[in-house]
Design a protein around this motif. Structure first.
Motif, PDB file in Angstrom:
ATOM      1  N   SER A 100      23.497  95.040 -41.434  1.00 38.03           N
ATOM      2  CA  SER A 100      22.057  94.771 -41.458  1.00 38.03           C
ATOM      3  C   SER A 100      21.263  95.982 -40.972  1.00 38.03           C
ATOM      4  O   SER A 100      20.241  96.346 -41.552  1.00 38.03           O
ATOM      5  N   ASN A 124      15.898  87.962 -40.413  1.00 39.66           N
ATOM      6  CA  ASN A 124      17.103  87.152 -40.233  1.00 39.66           C
ATOM      7  C   ASN A 124      17.109  85.954 -41.175  1.00 39.66           C
ATOM      8  O   ASN A 124      17.225  84.799 -40.765  1.00 39.66           O
ATOM      9  N   PRO A 155      19.420  85.092 -43.923  1.00 38.37           N
ATOM     10  CA  PRO A 155      20.675  85.410 -44.622  1.00 38.37           C
ATOM     11  C   PRO A 155      20.743  84.875 -46.044  1.00 38.37           C
ATOM     12  O   PRO A 155      21.373  85.491 -46.905  1.00 38.37           O
TER      13      PRO A 155
END
Length: 331
Positions: free
Chosen positions: A6, A238, A240
């Motif tokens: 990430s 965040n 995903p």
């Protein structure tokens, strides 16, 4: 496609010179086009120095910045950097100060090395010779933007003085160090960004919660966005589910933003239902464990420890179960 961490996605995103220039123009110069992508040069992100101590040993200290570039034009000659933060760092002013200090040390060493190659003729007097630097030598200023992507509001220190309790009389004698902090989910850009950087921060704000996401979709119908921006913002926020979808796309491709966000909302609804069911099962099992512990005369602390070990939860969650089921084992 090669799997990337990430952090690597965000580093690559801000490494693009046109975005990097737009970010700094927006933050430092209120959108005025002072820096262009042509003015930027890539720089080593490793900041290292060596130190000798009395016993003759040599210690090295190395720090790595996320993105660093040198800008050179008629108005600005400086070193600019970006630090990505997905969590609050309660010593961030010290961390950035250390990075800058190592950057300044490296510049001074480079100047000294240049003078050593010239020999003693480089210096006009003994003070310059002992310093290893001339009175007229100059180093470049270093400016770092700390971009915080977390959901919580930043409650950490903004400056070095925030980390200290000291008498007012000391304030003027203790040097301060201030962060250039950007809270990505709170940026009000108001036209200061002129590239996809604007959409990046818009998406970050949209992904803050269900309400902001719905409002964004209602006001940005039929809007497209490049894959890199949607991917980077999904990583930063965040999300995903969205990251997974973007990995399937090709670099340079554009996507319908509303469609992507609608799919994200639907997946989150499904995940919420699944998590609710799992939580219900866990609560039922926890109630059984608490009942057994009570029957065997275990103390509150012992019961909490059993819950933590059995369900792999933190202490705070275990105490929530204790209170929810009115557990009153022996103390």
């Amino acid at each position: 496609m090669k799997k990337r961490k990430s952090d690597d996605v965000l580093k690559e995103y801000w490494s693009a010179k046109h975005r990097f220039a737009d970010l700094f123009n927006g933050v430092l110069f209120d959108g005025k086009q002072v820096i262009t992508k042509e003015d930027l040069q890539d720089s080593d992100t490793a900041l290292a120095t060596t130190m000798k101590v009395k016993d003759g040993e040599v210690y090295s200290l190395t720090r790595y910045a996320d993105v660093v570039k040198i800008v050179k034009n008629k108005m600005v000659f400086a070193i600019l950097g970006v630090e990505n933060q997905d969590h609050i760092h309660y010593a961030m002013p010290v961390r950035v100060m250390l990075n800058h200090s190592l950057g300044y040390v490296r510049q001074c060493k480079e100047i000294r090395t240049g003078h050593q190659l010239e020999g003693t003729v480089a210096f006009d007097n003994s003070d310059e010779f002992l310093s290893g630097m001339k009175k007229t030598d100059r180093i470049l200023p270093i400016v770092t933007l700390v971009i915080y992507y977390g959901e919580k509001d930043w409650d950490g220190p903004i400056r070095l003085h925030d980390m200290m309790d000291m008498p007012k009389e000391f304030t003027n004698f203790v040097s301060d160090y201030r962060l250039n902090l950007i809270q990505a989910r709170e940026v009000e850009e108001e036209g200061v960004f002129h590239t996809e950087v604007s959409k990046f921060f818009d998406i970050m704000k949209a992904l803050k919660n269900k309400e902001t996401l719905t409002n964004y979709m209602n006001t940005h119908t039929e809007e497209i966005v490049d894959v890199e921006t949607l991917w980077a913002s999904a990583v930063a926020a965040n999300a995903p589910e969205l990251v997974k979808k973007m990995k399937e796309k090709s670099k340079g491709e554009v996507v319908d933003m509303c469609t992507a966000l609608e799919e994200l909302m639907e997946e989150r609804k499904m995940e919420g239902k699944a998590e609710g069911k799992a939580e219900g099962k866990a609560e039922g099992k926890a109630e059984g464990v608490i009942s057994i512990c009570r029957d065997f005369g275990l103390t509150e602390e012992e019961t909490v420890n059993r819950l933590v070990d059995k369900f792999h939860i933190n202490v705070e969650k275990a105490w929530e179960y204790m209170q929810e089921f009115n557990a009153h084992p022996n103390r």
